[in-house]
Design an enzyme around this catalytic site. Sequence first.
Site, PDB file in Angstrom:
ATOM      1  N   ASN A  90      81.356 100.971  59.976  1.00 19.15           N
ATOM      2  CA  ASN A  90      80.408 101.995  59.507  1.00 19.15           C
ATOM      3  C   ASN A  90      80.289 103.096  60.565  1.00 19.15           C
ATOM      4  O   ASN A  90      79.334 103.162  61.330  1.00 19.15           O
ATOM      5  CB  ASN A  90      79.061 101.395  59.113  1.00 19.15           C
ATOM      6  N   HIS A 227      76.825  87.403  59.095  1.00 22.95           N
ATOM      7  CA  HIS A 227      75.388  87.206  59.387  1.00 22.95           C
ATOM      8  C   HIS A 227      74.569  86.508  58.298  1.00 22.95           C
ATOM      9  O   HIS A 227      73.649  87.081  57.731  1.00 22.95           O
ATOM     10  CB  HIS A 227      74.730  88.529  59.736  1.00 22.95           C
ATOM     11  N   ASP A 299      76.087  90.608  65.826  1.00 21.81           N
ATOM     12  CA  ASP A 299      75.761  91.800  65.034  1.00 21.81           C
ATOM     13  C   ASP A 299      75.069  92.834  65.935  1.00 21.81           C
ATOM     14  O   ASP A 299      74.060  93.437  65.563  1.00 21.81           O
ATOM     15  CB  ASP A 299      74.891  91.453  63.832  1.00 21.81           C
TER      16      ASP A 299
END
Length: 418
Positions: A90, A227, A299
């Site tokens: 992203n 996650h 993460d």
Amino acid sequence: MNCILKNANVYTKSGFTKADVAISGKIIEKIGECNQDYPVIDATGKYIFPGFIDVHVHLREPGFSYKETVKTGTMAAARGGYTHVCSMPNLNPVPDSLENINLQHDIINKDAVIAVYPYGAITKGQLGNELADMEEISNLCIGFSDDGRGVQSEEMMLAAMKKAKDLGKMIVAHCEDNSLLEGGYIHKGEYAKEKGHRGICSESEWKPIQRDIELLKLCGAKEHICHISTKESVELIRQAKKDGISITCETGPHYLVLSDKDLEEDARFKMNPPLRSEEDRLALIEGIKDGTVDMIATDHAPHSYEEKSRGLEKSAMGITGLETAFSIMYTKLCRTGIISLEKLVELMHDNPMERFGIGTDLKEGEVANLTVFDLDNEFTVNSQEFLSMGKATPFEGTKVYGRCKITIYEGEIVWNEK
């Protein structure tokens, strides 16, 4: 670099052994009693692990260097004991084409202090409407992910799985059903109810996992689930493994030691997926103990101070994690007897290495990728000491054990706390 790490507790697949580690150039020359005429680093009482592998980090470049850079992110990773990380897509531009992913590689080649493996996007612009140029970028990415966004279309995900299978790559899925979010930003549980916050239901995570498992049965692809945070996700993946499906998953340190009962009105507790219930947390613990949950990934998702200073509702989702992951896990899981130290190394190195095919073992003849920890060193988490530009952590002020003293990547010291 030539050196000998002297008198350490060295990790092996059968436990720990007291030994020296001699490094010659990039290679581990010997593990045992080493008397080469090399500079000596006293590692008495310290523990040497293979360099950790994090398959889920956000390095924010290109496009968002005000949050983090490849240089600061990989320096933070080295400080946490990591030698290999996989970076999420992203970004701006999104790595959905040869031109875009090459731009990312140029930055990595120039600035990274450890190994960085980018993910390519599943869909163009991560918009979910059209597959990315998967074949074109396949040799330049570790796998395909639209992390930060779930692929909403079942048809699109099936097409992506088939293409990834043909290319010998894995789908790495952020599982989130947008139709179930209802504007939520923390878990739909007791804290949200008491404080009047909009909640994110567990179903928004486990429903897409359920869907993907059915698609994997159809096409025989390989998938890794990012996650996971709910008890239903654990059970779905447990059953899928029993059914012989090629599926693995990760969870984060925060989901294993915190729940929504620990929430405060502070965005350092805000991430996606959110901290769930205590029941979910305990299910995740059982998942790592029985092998359902394969690995721990941070993460690591840094944001600017301004983006994390708007309270639970309006702040950006994401916390930093690279510099605290091992210490939190060792303190909260190993020192309390929940899992062994050997199991923790499996979760942070062995299992990600096996599934993703990156990293090296700690043994003679291998490239020297390793990290040295002082497990007796107690300290308090202080985000102002972080090398990461992101300072938001739910573990601020937490007393932990296990400080990273040295990290060596390809025979060179990339972190040294003197």
